[in-house]
Design a protein around this motif. Structure first.
Motif, PDB file in Angstrom:
ATOM      1  N   UNK A  88       9.348 -15.161  -3.118  1.00 37.37           N
ATOM      2  CA  UNK A  88       9.434 -13.913  -3.882  1.00 37.37           C
ATOM      3  C   UNK A  88       8.996 -12.722  -3.036  1.00 37.37           C
ATOM      4  N   UNK A  89       7.946 -12.898  -2.251  1.00 35.21           N
ATOM      5  CA  UNK A  89       7.467 -11.814  -1.403  1.00 35.21           C
ATOM      6  C   UNK A  89       8.495 -11.465  -0.325  1.00 35.21           C
ATOM      7  N   UNK A  90       9.149 -12.470   0.217  1.00 38.98           N
ATOM      8  CA  UNK A  90      10.173 -12.209   1.234  1.00 38.98           C
ATOM      9  C   UNK A  90      11.343 -11.431   0.634  1.00 38.98           C
ATOM     10  N   UNK A  91      11.647 -11.685  -0.638  1.00 43.41           N
ATOM     11  CA  UNK A  91      12.692 -10.927  -1.320  1.00 43.41           C
ATOM     12  C   UNK A  91      12.340  -9.446  -1.382  1.00 43.41           C
ATOM     13  N   UNK A  92      11.080  -9.162  -1.673  1.00 40.98           N
ATOM     14  CA  UNK A  92      10.632  -7.780  -1.856  1.00 40.98           C
ATOM     15  C   UNK A  92      10.268  -7.096  -0.544  1.00 40.98           C
ATOM     16  N   UNK A  93      10.128  -7.872   0.519  1.00 43.60           N
ATOM     17  CA  UNK A  93       9.632  -7.326   1.783  1.00 43.60           C
ATOM     18  C   UNK A  93      10.593  -6.305   2.385  1.00 43.60           C
ATOM     19  N   UNK A  94      10.012  -5.259   2.950  1.00 42.59           N
ATOM     20  CA  UNK A  94      10.794  -4.257   3.675  1.00 42.59           C
ATOM     21  C   UNK A  94      10.999  -4.658   5.129  1.00 42.59           C
ATOM     22  N   UNK A  95      10.376  -5.772   5.529  1.00 42.82           N
ATOM     23  CA  UNK A  95      10.493  -6.283   6.898  1.00 42.82           C
ATOM     24  C   UNK A  95      10.102  -5.219   7.927  1.00 42.82           C
ATOM     25  N   UNK A  96       9.003  -4.553   7.636  1.00 38.62           N
ATOM     26  CA  UNK A  96       8.457  -3.540   8.539  1.00 38.62           C
ATOM     27  C   UNK A  96       6.975  -3.832   8.751  1.00 38.62           C
ATOM     28  N   UNK A  97       6.651  -4.867   9.503  1.00 46.42           N
ATOM     29  CA  UNK A  97       5.240  -5.265   9.653  1.00 46.42           C
ATOM     30  C   UNK A  97       4.399  -4.164  10.279  1.00 46.42           C
ATOM     31  N   UNK A  98       3.167  -4.053   9.794  1.00 46.15           N
ATOM     32  CA  UNK A  98       2.242  -3.067  10.335  1.00 46.15           C
ATOM     33  C   UNK A  98       1.710  -3.548  11.672  1.00 46.15           C
ATOM     34  N   UNK A  99       1.341  -2.596  12.487  1.00 42.62           N
ATOM     35  CA  UNK A  99       0.819  -2.888  13.817  1.00 42.62           C
ATOM     36  C   UNK A  99      -0.661  -2.530  13.843  1.00 42.62           C
ATOM     37  N   UNK A 100      -1.504  -3.505  13.517  1.00 42.41           N
ATOM     38  CA  UNK A 100      -2.942  -3.278  13.482  1.00 42.41           C
ATOM     39  C   UNK A 100      -3.583  -3.643  14.816  1.00 42.41           C
ATOM     40  N   UNK A 101      -4.518  -2.829  15.239  1.00 46.13           N
ATOM     41  CA  UNK A 101      -5.282  -3.165  16.435  1.00 46.13           C
ATOM     42  C   UNK A 101      -6.114  -4.412  16.170  1.00 46.13           C
ATOM     43  N   UNK A 102      -6.425  -5.188  17.209  1.00 46.78           N
ATOM     44  CA  UNK A 102      -7.262  -6.380  17.010  1.00 46.78           C
ATOM     45  C   UNK A 102      -8.599  -6.009  16.379  1.00 46.78           C
ATOM     46  N   UNK A 103      -9.093  -6.873  15.510  1.00 49.51           N
ATOM     47  CA  UNK A 103     -10.389  -6.643  14.861  1.00 49.51           C
ATOM     48  C   UNK A 103     -11.506  -7.113  15.792  1.00 49.51           C
ATOM     49  N   UNK A 104     -11.554  -6.504  16.977  1.00 49.63           N
ATOM     50  CA  UNK A 104     -12.523  -6.960  17.979  1.00 49.63           C
ATOM     51  C   UNK A 104     -13.954  -6.565  17.633  1.00 49.63           C
TER      52      UNK A 104
END
Length: 286
Positions: A133-149
């Motif tokens: 269901x989530x894949x159906x709704x996904x905009x397929x635009x993943x966020x680019x988060x910096x590593x949680x170092x």
């Protein structure tokens, strides 16, 4: 509340009313309460997608792994906040959600959230039906988060300059009887406030610009929690608090919080004066 008829471009909309009890001592909506507005919008979007009973679970539970909240403008009491929620991307082990908040036509905040699945407190893959269901709704635009170092900096948390014990409350449990996401966000607020309250601001004010929180476990309990924090960066008009909450020796949450020094009359950033910078250096991690 509404969502687009096109699953690939689904955007959920709702309106949330800030409460008087959401205000802080600066008389605007407190940052931890703003975080809870993002959470509320995410939950309402989840119900819109999965049904009215999807807010609770006695089996696999969906909970944030990481949430990066940017506070763009101060929010006020007496005016509704409009929220919109989008599923950015979905993978086998987690999915990504973005929530934007608007008040009186202004974009006041945004939160990017990575959400995973837990079974008896242990990370598991997303249930297949949920993922579909989530894949159906996904905009397929993943966020680019910096590593949680920043989490690595917390290996020596016992040596941090700011330390405070905190006794958990019944209200810190969520509807599934585990430590709530909202409580862990408040713990991160308290961890940095323990240092901030020791500062002589010299008539200046302070606002939070962003908070990057990693949620490491939701284990419940009522023994004291250890909050620790310290300053890891000092800029021209901002500084960063890094903090964590430990329960029975295990880290439950960790955070980087960007704080901005402001002129209280204009709410605009100002350079950190030497007297305040010296105090901040005293709270810095060695």
């Amino acid at each position: 509340m509404s969502a687009s008829d096109n699953p690939a471009e689904a955007t959920f909309h709702c309106s949330i009313t800030p409460r008087y009890t959401d205000l802080d001592t600066w008389r605007h909506v407190n940052n931890s309460r703003i975080y809870q507005l993002h959470q509320e919008a995410r939950v309402l979007a989840h119900l819109d997608m999965f049904g009215k009973d999807a807010w609770f679970s006695d089996g696999i539970r969906l909970r944030p792994l990481r949430a990066v909240t940017d506070y763009r403008l101060v929010s006020w009491y007496g005016s509704d906040i409009q929220a919109q929620v989008q599923v950015l991307a979905c993978a086998k082990e987690a999915y990504q959600v973005r929530c934007d908040l608007y008040q009186d036509g202004n974009h006041v905040g945004v939160q990017q959230c990575l959400i995973g699945a837990f079974d008896n407190g242990q990370r598991v893959d997303l249930p297949q039906a949920t993922r579909d269901r989530l894949e159906q709704a996904s905009r397929d635009r993943p966020m680019d988060l910096a590593p949680a170092d920043y989490i690595e900096r917390l290996e020596t948390a016992s040596e941090f300059p700011v330390r405070q014990p905190l006794t958990p409350r019944y209200a810190d449990l969520d509807a599934d009887s585990q430590r709530s996401e909202a409580a862990l966000a408040r713990y991160m607020e308290q961890a940095r406030f323990s240092g901030i309250r020791s500062l002589d601001m010299g008539g200046l004010g302070i606002l939070i610009a962003s908070a990057d929180i990693s949620f490491l476990q939701y284990r419940p309990g009522f023994d004291p929690i250890d909050l620790t924090s310290g300053i890891t960066r000092i800029g021209n008009s901002s500084f960063v608090f890094t903090g964590c909450a430990r329960y029975q020796g295990a880290m439950q949450a960790a955070a980087n919080s960007v704080m901005v020094v402001i002129d209280t009359a204009s709410n605009r950033p100002v350079p950190i004066p030497d007297s305040l910078r010296e105090q901040l250096l005293g709270l810095s991690l060695r």
